[in-house]
Design an enzyme around this catalytic site. Structure first.
Site, PDB file in Angstrom:
ATOM      1  N   ILE A   6      18.386  28.551  28.399  1.00  0.00           N
ATOM      2  CA  ILE A   6      17.649  29.540  29.183  1.00  0.00           C
ATOM      3  C   ILE A   6      16.222  29.034  29.345  1.00  0.00           C
ATOM      4  O   ILE A   6      15.433  29.057  28.407  1.00  0.00           O
ATOM      5  CB  ILE A   6      17.666  30.909  28.498  1.00  0.00           C
ATOM      6  N   ASP A   7      15.902  28.554  30.525  1.00  0.00           N
ATOM      7  CA  ASP A   7      14.607  27.901  30.775  1.00  0.00           C
ATOM      8  C   ASP A   7      13.778  28.750  31.726  1.00  0.00           C
ATOM      9  O   ASP A   7      14.086  28.854  32.920  1.00  0.00           O
ATOM     10  CB  ASP A   7      14.844  26.506  31.358  1.00  0.00           C
ATOM     11  N   SER A   8      12.713  29.357  31.195  1.00  0.00           N
ATOM     12  CA  SER A   8      11.842  30.186  32.035  1.00  0.00           C
ATOM     13  C   SER A   8      11.085  29.343  33.049  1.00  0.00           C
ATOM     14  O   SER A   8      10.548  29.870  34.032  1.00  0.00           O
ATOM     15  CB  SER A   8      10.855  30.961  31.164  1.00  0.00           C
TER      16      SER A   8
END
Length: 306
Positions: A182-184
């Site tokens: 999960i890469d913002s």
């Protein structure tokens, strides 16, 4: 034998100060140096107590336990029970870690093998082998720094793994199971439909995908070849993107039937998403196979995992 108690006490005070400082740094405490120095002072007094016969009771395990509680209280205070216990246990962990590192390094450098008159002889020095103060003075800061770096690294990896989710991708009856990060920082989206784009490492799933799709993922210029006969032609998109130090690039993307994300005891079903196909390795340590778009985690179809 002459014993210089003042020198021994001062060295212990310095070491105890560094141990308490490392404890506070690892726990991210808001420390006051005067309290850390007070804790180090109380801890260093234990060395002097060992030379006073009337205080021999302090050598008992129960006395050491109480004394360590006093050290933790003086250095970090008492705000609530859990806070205090965390400080106390971390102080023990740091002490054993640094002390064990010093002893391990010392005995690693010792040689238990020698040749006497052509005969190989081994001998054990045992734990009674004295450790010189020079070795301790030089080795302690190195072990202290190494321990801090390793523990910080472990904490960073823990935070990193908290952002790893189980991902299932369904495309035309084919199911791909992957680990997703999960890469913002992933803000890639289709400029026409505005759909978020997750990125998949195609090299790990080449055997499960049509050969034509894998070939076009390697070279998007082949997209126009054999038009009308390519598999999943209606699912294919071409997404422009820009990487650091590179000019504008294009990435082949697919429209899936469903992407299911399992993370933190929740199951998130996402249909409005595109899957960018990358033939570059996303994780050098093989920790994940795809990079998720943050908008996928706030999908409207959010269900509690069973």
């Amino acid at each position: 034998m002459t014993v210089y108690l003042d020198v021994i006490w001062f060295l212990n005070f310095c070491f105890d100060f560094l141990l308490l400082l490392l404890t506070g740094l690892l726990l991210k405490r808001r420390m006051k140096k005067r309290r850390i120095m007070l804790g180090a002072f109380i801890a260093s007094l234990y060395v002097l107590f060992l030379f006073i016969p009337t205080l021999s009771i302090l050598t008992l395990p129960a006395s050491k336990l109480v004394y360590s509680l006093a050290i933790a209280w003086s250095a970090f205070g008492y705000y609530r029970f859990r806070y205090f216990i965390q400080n106390w246990l971390m102080f023990y962990l740091v002490t054993f870690l640094v002390g064990g590192g010093l002893m391990g390094t010392h005995y690693f450098l010792q040689s238990d093998f020698e040749i006497i008159q052509g005969v190989a002889v081994t001998h054990s020095t045992g734990f009674g082998d004295p450790v010189s103060w020079v070795f301790v003075i030089l080795g302690f800061p190195i072990i202290w720094y190494f321990s801090k770096q390793r523990l910080d690294h472990l904490e960073a990896r823990k935070i990193h793994y908290d952002q790893i989710a189980n991902v299932k991708i369904n495309v035309d009856g084919i199911t791909l199971e992957a680990a997703g990060l999960i890469d913002s920082g992933n803000q890639l989206h289709d400029p026409i439909s505005r759909l978020p784009v997750m990125i998949l490492d195609v090299s790990k799933f080449a055997s499960a995908l049509p050969a034509e799709i894998v070939e076009m993922a390697q070279d998007y210029t082949k997209l126009g070849e054999n038009e009308g006969t390519q598999p999943w032609e209606e699912r294919i998109r071409l997404i422009p993107y820009r990487a650091v130090g590179q000019d504008n690039q294009f990435m082949l993307a697919l429209k899936p039937d469903l992407v299911t994300i399992e993370h933190s005891d929740e199951t998130i079903n996402v249909k409005k998403v595109l899957i960018g196909l990358s033939y570059r390795t996303l994780s050098g340590e093989d920790e994940y196979d795809c990079i998720l778009h943050p908008k996928m985690m706030v999908s409207a179809s959010n269900q509690t995992a069973s």
